[in-house]
Design a protein around this motif. Structure first.
Motif, PDB file in Angstrom:
ATOM      1  N   HIS A  25       0.841  -1.196   0.000  1.00 52.89           N
ATOM      2  CA  HIS A  25       0.000   0.000   0.000  1.00 52.89           C
ATOM      3  C   HIS A  25       0.879   1.251   0.000  1.00 52.89           C
ATOM      4  N   PHE A  65      -6.189  -6.776  -7.673  1.00 54.77           N
ATOM      5  CA  PHE A  65      -6.358  -5.960  -6.472  1.00 54.77           C
ATOM      6  C   PHE A  65      -6.234  -4.467  -6.778  1.00 54.77           C
ATOM      7  N   LEU A  68      -9.647  -3.506  -7.912  1.00 53.05           N
ATOM      8  CA  LEU A  68     -10.551  -3.345  -6.768  1.00 53.05           C
ATOM      9  C   LEU A  68     -10.276  -2.035  -6.039  1.00 53.05           C
ATOM     10  N   ASP A  69      -8.999  -1.736  -5.840  1.00 54.26           N
ATOM     11  CA  ASP A  69      -8.620  -0.535  -5.112  1.00 54.26           C
ATOM     12  C   ASP A  69      -9.054   0.730  -5.860  1.00 54.26           C
ATOM     13  N   GLY A  72     -12.820   1.156  -5.493  1.00 51.46           N
ATOM     14  CA  GLY A  72     -13.383   1.122  -4.155  1.00 51.46           C
ATOM     15  C   GLY A  72     -14.188  -0.128  -3.858  1.00 51.46           C
ATOM     16  N   LEU A  73     -13.759  -1.270  -4.376  1.00 51.15           N
ATOM     17  CA  LEU A  73     -14.486  -2.533  -4.199  1.00 51.15           C
ATOM     18  C   LEU A  73     -13.834  -3.395  -3.130  1.00 51.15           C
ATOM     19  N   ASP A  74     -14.649  -4.137  -2.423  1.00 50.76           N
ATOM     20  CA  ASP A  74     -14.192  -5.042  -1.365  1.00 50.76           C
ATOM     21  C   ASP A  74     -14.059  -6.443  -1.941  1.00 50.76           C
ATOM     22  N   TRP A  75     -12.874  -7.021  -1.822  1.00 52.73           N
ATOM     23  CA  TRP A  75     -12.649  -8.340  -2.409  1.00 52.73           C
ATOM     24  C   TRP A  75     -13.539  -9.402  -1.780  1.00 52.73           C
ATOM     25  N   GLN A  76     -14.037  -9.166  -0.570  1.00 54.95           N
ATOM     26  CA  GLN A  76     -14.872 -10.136   0.136  1.00 54.95           C
ATOM     27  C   GLN A  76     -16.351 -10.005  -0.196  1.00 54.95           C
ATOM     28  N   ALA A  77     -16.715  -8.996  -0.980  1.00 54.62           N
ATOM     29  CA  ALA A  77     -18.126  -8.754  -1.265  1.00 54.62           C
ATOM     30  C   ALA A  77     -18.721  -9.910  -2.071  1.00 54.62           C
ATOM     31  N   TYR A 116      -9.468 -17.116  -4.379  1.00 54.93           N
ATOM     32  CA  TYR A 116     -10.692 -17.202  -3.591  1.00 54.93           C
ATOM     33  C   TYR A 116     -10.863 -18.581  -2.959  1.00 54.93           C
TER      34      TYR A 116
END
Length: 382
Positions: A25, A65, A68-69, A72-77, A116
């Motif tokens: 990050h 990733f 996703l970043d 603004g998405l959550d990988w766990q969604a 996953y």
């Protein structure tokens, strides 16, 4: 968010992991759980994979990733019933916005699906954000094909794109001639020849050691037109999976490489300054070895100049197809597929057989014309 490849200072239990992918990050913290996944999958069972595999996995999981970043998405969604998943969005973005081909996208999706499944096994998620479908795939029969009780049925993520079976990309003789005609840089030209005539990967070409060369005119055991067997070792150069193998170098090419080392390479090494040494045959104008992306950049420039697609791996395909055809035509004493497999360093003859399928689809007339011209071009007999 950034992707780095570690240097030799990454040491775990006494072993250096130079080239291992690090996802970081902006604040310097690791991108989790992606980083833990890479470590687990790339060092599974205590056996570390090739640095080439490390970099490939690192780039692919980073790409997902980073997507996703950025959004603004959550990988766990998990998706609502009937709605697309974030994996579907990633696929559509890769296809529509970036314009990647289906083969590349599917390769990345397979790794994402593997991530996953790993996350589920680690109890990081309850359910996968996608479903599987069972499909029939076409496979090249291997030595143990009769043991395949699944009837070629495999489970694939539904997010996968359909892809047509396409012929592998190689250079026609006209294209080889055009490339050689514009490669005025002697170093780039010899790199081109070494890959197209010996089947080297670009990383193998970049790290090919000068110590492997000899002056064939001074060897009584060698005659013009002969192939010179050279064992390749991971101790001397970079090989995929660190798997040693032997290649056959044409006499005239060995002669050209020898004179290149004695003349052009010597002056390039001097440009690096006193005390600078390198084991690599090919050096830049500054006297340093070529970097990881150097040949990609060189071929991108060549592609712009010639007006058609030219990639380093296409030279390897050109070698594989031509060599297999030639051996079958002359009645090679042995199994041509096994010879080509061993020269190219394939783990399985099933990989090598793609060239056999290409030959069968091209038609004899086209390949014969290609074969005769390549012999005339390089001025050799086999």
């Amino acid at each position: 968010m950034r992707l780095f490849l570690s240097d030799e200072n990454l040491v775990v239990q006494g072993r250096a992991f130079k080239g291992f992918p690090l996802l970081v990050h902006k604040d310097g913290t690791a991108v989790e759980p992606a980083q833990s996944f890479l470590w687990d999958v790339l060092t599974a069972n205590g056996r570390a994979q090739s640095p080439l595999t490390w970099a490939k996995y690192g780039r692919d999981i980073y790409d997902y990733f980073a997507f996703l970043d950025a959004n603004g998405l959550d990988w766990q969604a998990t998706p609502d019933r009937g709605m697309p998943s974030i994996v579907d969005w990633y696929r559509d973005w890769s296809k529509g916005e970036i314009g990647l081909d289906s083969v590349t996208i599917n390769a990345r999706l397979r790794l994402v699906a593997r991530f996953y499944r790993w996350a589920q096994q680690m109890d990081l998620i309850r359910q996968l954000p996608f479903r599987y479908q069972v499909v029939r795939v076409s496979r090249t029969p291997g030595f143990l094909a009769h043991l395949d009780a699944s009837s070629n049925m495999v489970a694939l993520p539904r997010a996968m794109l359909s892809q047509k079976s396409a012929l592998i990309k190689f250079l026609t003789m006209d294209q080889v001639l055009v490339c050689l005609g514009v490669l005025s840089n002697i170093t780039h030209r010899l790199m081109f020849e070494l890959m197209v005539r010996c089947g080297l990967r670009q990383i193998e070409c970049r790290t090919f050691p000068v110590r492997y060369l000899c002056d064939p005119t001074k060897r009584r055991d060698l005659v013009p037109g002969q192939m010179i067997r050279l064992p390749l070792s991971e101790r001397d150069m970079k090989l995929k999976y660190d798997k040693p193998r032997a290649i056959d170098v044409p006499y005239d090419l060995m002669e050209d490489l020898w004179w290149y080392a004695a003349r052009h390479r010597k002056s390039r090494q001097q440009a690096a300054g006193a005390g600078a040494t390198s084991s690599c045959l090919f050096l830049t104008q500054n006297g340093t070895p070529y970097g990881d992306t150097a040949l990609t950049d060189i071929f991108a420039d060549l592609e712009r100049r010639v007006g058609f697609r030219v990639r380093p791996h296409m030279l390897r395909h050109t070698y594989g197809t031509y060599t297999l055809w030639k051996l079958r035509k002359v009645g090679f004493e042995g199994e041509p597929l096994l010879y080509v497999r061993d020269r190219m360093g394939h783990s399985s003859v099933s990989t090598t057989s793609i060239y056999l399928h290409l030959i069968n689809q091209l038609g004899a007339q086209l390949v014969l014309q290609w074969e005769d011209e390549i012999d005339a071009l390089f001025g050799r007999e086999t």
